[in-house]
Design an enzyme around this catalytic site. Sequence first.
Site: not given
Length: 188
Positions: A65-67, A93
């Site tokens: 995951v990342c932004a 996220t």
Amino acid sequence: MTTHTALAPAQAKARLHELTVVDVRTPGEYASGHLPGAHNIPLDHLDAALPALMAAADRGDLLVVCASGARSADACATLAESGVAAATLTGGTAAWVQLGHDVHRPAGARTAWAMERQVRFAAGALVLAGLVAGRRRPAARMLSAGVASGLVFSALTDTCGMARVLAKLPHNRPRPADLDATVAALSG
């Protein structure tokens, strides 16, 4: 799981108990709120953590995951090159939070602006500096033109050189002890 898949936030939430979640954002971004149980391995440290990630993938499925999903897609591609299957969280996220899912924020953790906000600030400051300096020295306007060109290139290629540079600043770097502890947790 195939080499590189995507999970929607609802799918990831339903499977969270069985996934090893790896957050590839900077430590400051991670501290601002991450998926429950996520391990922080910043994207630029992925190669160093590869043996631990391989071990984790042998035990179960990885969710990266990342932004927004862009950096996690890059991480999944890097992992796939090494034969490690991983999924990315669609929308990152940001989508997770938008749907009202819980995020964890460590008490007392240092926080930094999101990388996208840091890039906007740096680019805007550089353009403004170029324009102001250009009033006295017209050649200084080339700084603004260079930043504008970089932003266009970034949009066309879906990459961000400025983010790569900003990720190397001290407030965006993991502490060695934190990274070592995360790698150890993923290894074992």
